[in-house]
Design an enzyme around this catalytic site. Structure first.
Site, PDB file in Angstrom:
ATOM      1  N   ASP A  37     -44.860  39.697  42.332  1.00 40.44           N
ATOM      2  CA  ASP A  37     -45.190  39.530  40.909  1.00 40.44           C
ATOM      3  C   ASP A  37     -45.932  40.763  40.378  1.00 40.44           C
ATOM      4  O   ASP A  37     -46.627  41.442  41.134  1.00 40.44           O
ATOM      5  CB  ASP A  37     -46.053  38.267  40.754  1.00 40.44           C
ATOM      6  CG  ASP A  37     -46.062  37.754  39.336  1.00 40.44           C
ATOM      7  OD1 ASP A  37     -45.360  38.320  38.478  1.00 40.44           O
ATOM      8  OD2 ASP A  37     -46.791  36.779  39.073  1.00 40.44           O
ATOM      9  N   HIS A  46     -39.568  46.928  37.374  1.00 36.74           N
ATOM     10  CA  HIS A  46     -38.636  46.249  38.289  1.00 36.74           C
ATOM     11  C   HIS A  46     -37.986  47.252  39.247  1.00 36.74           C
ATOM     12  O   HIS A  46     -37.801  46.971  40.420  1.00 36.74           O
ATOM     13  CB  HIS A  46     -37.560  45.505  37.495  1.00 36.74           C
ATOM     14  CG  HIS A  46     -38.095  44.343  36.714  1.00 36.74           C
ATOM     15  ND1 HIS A  46     -38.987  43.433  37.245  1.00 36.74           N
ATOM     16  CD2 HIS A  46     -37.869  43.936  35.427  1.00 36.74           C
ATOM     17  CE1 HIS A  46     -39.293  42.522  36.334  1.00 36.74           C
ATOM     18  NE2 HIS A  46     -38.636  42.805  35.223  1.00 36.74           N
ATOM     19  N   LEU A  83     -35.205  42.378  62.065  1.00 36.23           N
ATOM     20  CA  LEU A  83     -35.816  41.621  60.963  1.00 36.23           C
ATOM     21  C   LEU A  83     -34.764  40.947  60.083  1.00 36.23           C
ATOM     22  O   LEU A  83     -33.758  41.569  59.726  1.00 36.23           O
ATOM     23  CB  LEU A  83     -36.635  42.590  60.093  1.00 36.23           C
ATOM     24  CG  LEU A  83     -37.218  41.991  58.805  1.00 36.23           C
ATOM     25  CD1 LEU A  83     -38.497  41.225  59.103  1.00 36.23           C
ATOM     26  CD2 LEU A  83     -37.496  43.058  57.753  1.00 36.23           C
TER      27      LEU A  83
HETATM   28  C1  FPP Z   1     -41.970  39.250  38.701  1.00 32.55           C
HETATM   29  O1  FPP Z   1     -42.673  40.206  37.979  1.00 32.55           O
HETATM   30  C2  FPP Z   1     -40.869  39.895  39.378  1.00 32.55           C
HETATM   31  C3  FPP Z   1     -39.572  39.549  39.231  1.00 32.55           C
HETATM   32  C4  FPP Z   1     -39.116  38.419  38.403  1.00 32.55           C
HETATM   33  C5  FPP Z   1     -38.509  40.320  39.887  1.00 32.55           C
HETATM   34  C6  FPP Z   1     -38.821  40.763  41.263  1.00 32.55           C
HETATM   35  C7  FPP Z   1     -37.771  41.655  41.720  1.00 32.55           C
HETATM   36  C8  FPP Z   1     -37.964  42.797  42.403  1.00 32.55           C
HETATM   37  C9  FPP Z   1     -39.300  43.262  42.826  1.00 32.55           C
HETATM   38  C10 FPP Z   1     -36.831  43.640  42.840  1.00 32.55           C
HETATM   39  C11 FPP Z   1     -35.819  42.866  43.595  1.00 32.55           C
HETATM   40  C12 FPP Z   1     -35.358  43.587  44.738  1.00 32.55           C
HETATM   41  C13 FPP Z   1     -34.271  43.275  45.445  1.00 32.55           C
HETATM   42  C14 FPP Z   1     -34.058  43.894  46.731  1.00 32.55           C
HETATM   43  C15 FPP Z   1     -33.266  42.336  44.959  1.00 32.55           C
HETATM   44  P1  FPP Z   1     -42.800  40.069  36.396  1.00 32.55           P
HETATM   45  O2  FPP Z   1     -41.663  40.762  35.797  1.00 32.55           O
HETATM   46  O3  FPP Z   1     -42.910  38.627  36.038  1.00 32.55           O
HETATM   47  O4  FPP Z   1     -44.124  40.820  36.151  1.00 32.55           O
HETATM   48  P2  FPP Z   1     -45.216  40.476  35.018  1.00 32.55           P
HETATM   49  O5  FPP Z   1     -45.732  39.094  35.318  1.00 32.55           O
HETATM   50  O6  FPP Z   1     -46.249  41.517  35.215  1.00 32.55           O
HETATM   51  O7  FPP Z   1     -44.511  40.556  33.698  1.00 32.55           O
END
Ligand code: FPP
Length: 260
Positions: A40, A57, A151
């Site tokens: 997150d 992201h 892994l």
């Molecule tokens: C939450 O942060 C994060 C997500 C919804 C996406 C997580 C995805 C990745 C880290 C990349 C995925 C990688 C692969 C390998 C598929 P947020 O956007 O809700 O952050 P915020 O709360 O600060 O707005």
């Protein structure tokens, strides 16, 4: 920072050493076999830098590779990462599209290295409902790494725990109806076999980054006895040192699973 590694994990001779020192056996020093992470804070990471959410992201996607390396280094067996939830469809269309292209980019960029590192890619979630291009890339990565026995990188993609539980109940009901399962046989272990995680042990440690302290529909059933670890650090900044702090803290927890 040093992680106490119980000798059992090292090699055959140290295994012997471990057996000779039975009084050292203490669960508190064992590293988790299955770590699950709610990644997150990508959006806030980007905002802090005056960048669009996409940049957060993208940085988060690159960080997945760093954290896989650290998990490998510590011989963690399963790393489950919450990449896209069943609730993430509520985000603006452009963000949803971007998030669902990230697995493609991840595979395109890192698959050769992951193969070298003997990583096996798996997914949990409603796979069939993903866009065709995402399914195609991810399925191909799963096929290419199927025989790897290092892994397990388990990506939760279009995953929601309530959905998972409901679909398990539907499958169970069908099996009972078709005389494939006797209702008396249904216990926790049988139920677990109907979940996306049927082949995996429950997570020992669940980490959430960015300061939020909730599960957000992640592994609700599987988390019954997991240890939780929270950090204020945003996912793109979650590095080796922070991950190792989580592992050290885990080693100092006493897991009793309801016993004494
Ligand atoms: C939450 O942060 C994060 C997500 C919804 C996406 C997580 C995805 C990745 C880290 C990349 C995925 C990688 C692969 C390998 C598929 P947020 O956007 O809700 O952050 P915020 O709360 O600060 O707005």
């Amino acid at each position: 920072m040093s992680i106490f590694r119980f000798p059992f994990f090292k090699n055959k001779s140290s295994k012997k050493h471990a057996i000779e020192n039975k009084d050292m056996i203490n669960d508190a020093y064992v590293l988790p076999e299955h770590v699950a992470i709610i990644m997150d804070g990508n959006g806030r990471w980007a905002k802090k830098r005056g960048l669009p959410r996409f940049a957060g992201h993208k940085e988060g996607m690159d960080n997945v590779k760093n954290i896989v390396r650290v998990a490998n280094k510590h011989h963690i067996k399963v790393l489950t990462l919450y990449a896209f939830s069943t609730e993430n469809w509520k985000r603006p269309k452009s963000e949803v599209e971007y998030l669902l292209k990230l697995p493609i980019e991840f595979i395109h960029t890192y698959l050769p290295e992951l193969i070298k590192e003997n990583v096996q890619i798996r997914t949990i979630g409603a796979f069939d409902m993903l866009p065709e291009h995402t399914k195609k890339a991810v399925q191909s990565a799963k096929d290419k790494t199927r025989e790897n026995d290092g892994l397990i990188l388990n990506i939760a993609l279009n995953y929601g725990s309530r959905y998972e539980i409901i679909q398990a109940i539907q499958l169970i009901a069908k099996d009972i109806e078709n005389d494939q399962l006797d209702v008396e046989e249904l216990d926790e272990s049988v139920f677990s076999n109907y979940l996306f995680t049927s082949e995996l042990k429950d997570p020992d440690l669940i980490i959430r980054t960015s300061g939020e302290k909730r599960l957000s529909n992640f592994l609700l059933w599987q988390a019954a006895y997991s240890e939780f670890w929270f950090t204020e650090v945003y996912w793109p900044d979650f590095n080796e040192a922070v991950f190792e702090q989580a592992l050290v803290d885990y080693q100092n927890r006493k897991r009793r699973f309801g016993g004494v």
